[in-house]
Design a protein around this motif. Structure first.
Motif, short mmCIF file in Angstrom:
data_model
loop_
_atom_site.label_atom_id
_atom_site.label_comp_id
_atom_site.label_asym_id
_atom_site.label_seq_id
_atom_site.Cartn_x
_atom_site.Cartn_y
_atom_site.Cartn_z
N PRO A 33 0.96 -1.06 -0.04
CA PRO A 33 -0.07 0.06 0.05
C PRO A 33 0.67 1.34 -0.12
O PRO A 33 1.91 1.27 0.36
N PRO A 34 0.38 2.53 -0.65
CA PRO A 34 1.13 3.44 -0.49
C PRO A 34 1.15 4.18 0.88
O PRO A 34 0.62 3.86 1.56
N PHE A 42 3.85 7.32 10.80
CA PHE A 42 4.77 6.08 10.70
C PHE A 42 4.20 4.99 11.28
O PHE A 42 4.66 3.92 10.88
N LEU A 43 3.42 4.87 12.20
CA LEU A 43 3.01 3.80 12.86
C LEU A 43 2.05 3.06 11.72
O LEU A 43 1.94 1.53 11.77
N VAL A 44 1.13 3.69 11.19
CA VAL A 44 0.18 3.17 10.13
C VAL A 44 1.09 2.37 9.02
O VAL A 44 0.81 1.36 8.63
N SER A 64 3.13 -2.43 6.26
CA SER A 64 4.31 -2.86 5.74
C SER A 64 4.44 -4.19 6.31
O SER A 64 4.70 -5.26 5.62
N VAL A 65 4.12 -4.61 7.73
CA VAL A 65 4.09 -5.63 8.29
C VAL A 65 3.05 -6.66 7.75
O VAL A 65 3.11 -8.08 7.62
N THR A 66 1.81 -6.24 7.56
CA THR A 66 0.66 -6.97 7.29
C THR A 66 0.62 -7.60 5.99
O THR A 66 0.27 -8.43 5.51
N HIS A 67 1.37 -6.75 5.19
CA HIS A 67 1.69 -6.89 3.92
C HIS A 67 3.09 -7.63 3.28
O HIS A 67 3.51 -7.44 1.95
#
Length: 131
Positions: A20-21, A26-28, A33-36
């Protein structure tokens, strides 16, 4: 290697990202990034190879030395194997992209000829046949 080869190799666009873009938060961004993570090419295979080799070296070192030393060897092996296999996989993908680009560039260009006259006559004959 000529300058035209290096220009064509540098003009190869990177593959589109399935991540995702970034949102600017930062936290989002970290959470997304971790979930994808599985969408990153080569990441899964590299980490699985690193885990397996780290576990194997850790067990072997654990038999002959203390747990702390075995853990250090296991972590070092995991990092080295994961980074090495990720780098090799990315290089193979880049090389494959270059080969595909060369094949596409070497293919003859197809020219589609517009046959407006024949399309009109076909439409007229179909219209007269229906009458």
């Amino acid at each position: 290697m000529s300058s035209s080869d290096s220009t064509s190799a540098s003009s190869i666009p990177p593959p589109p990202s399935r991540l995702p873009p970034p949102t600017g938060n930062f936290l989002v961004d970290v959470f997304q990034s971790v979930t994808h993570f599985s969408d990153i090419p080569c990441a899964r295979n590299s980490l699985l190879g690193g885990i397996a080799s780290g576990a194997g070296i850790g067990v072997v070192r654990g038999i002959s030395s203390s747990a702390l030393v075995a853990g250090n060897w296991a972590m070092a092996t995991f990092v080295i194997v994961s980074l090495g296999s990720y780098h090799l996989c990315q290089k193979q993908m880049a090389d494959e992209r270059k080969v595909v680009t060369k094949v596409i560039e070497s293919m003859p260009r197809r020219v589609v000829k517009q046959q407006e006259g024949s399309d009109e006559t076909t439409a007229k004959s179909a219209g007269s046949a229906a009458s």
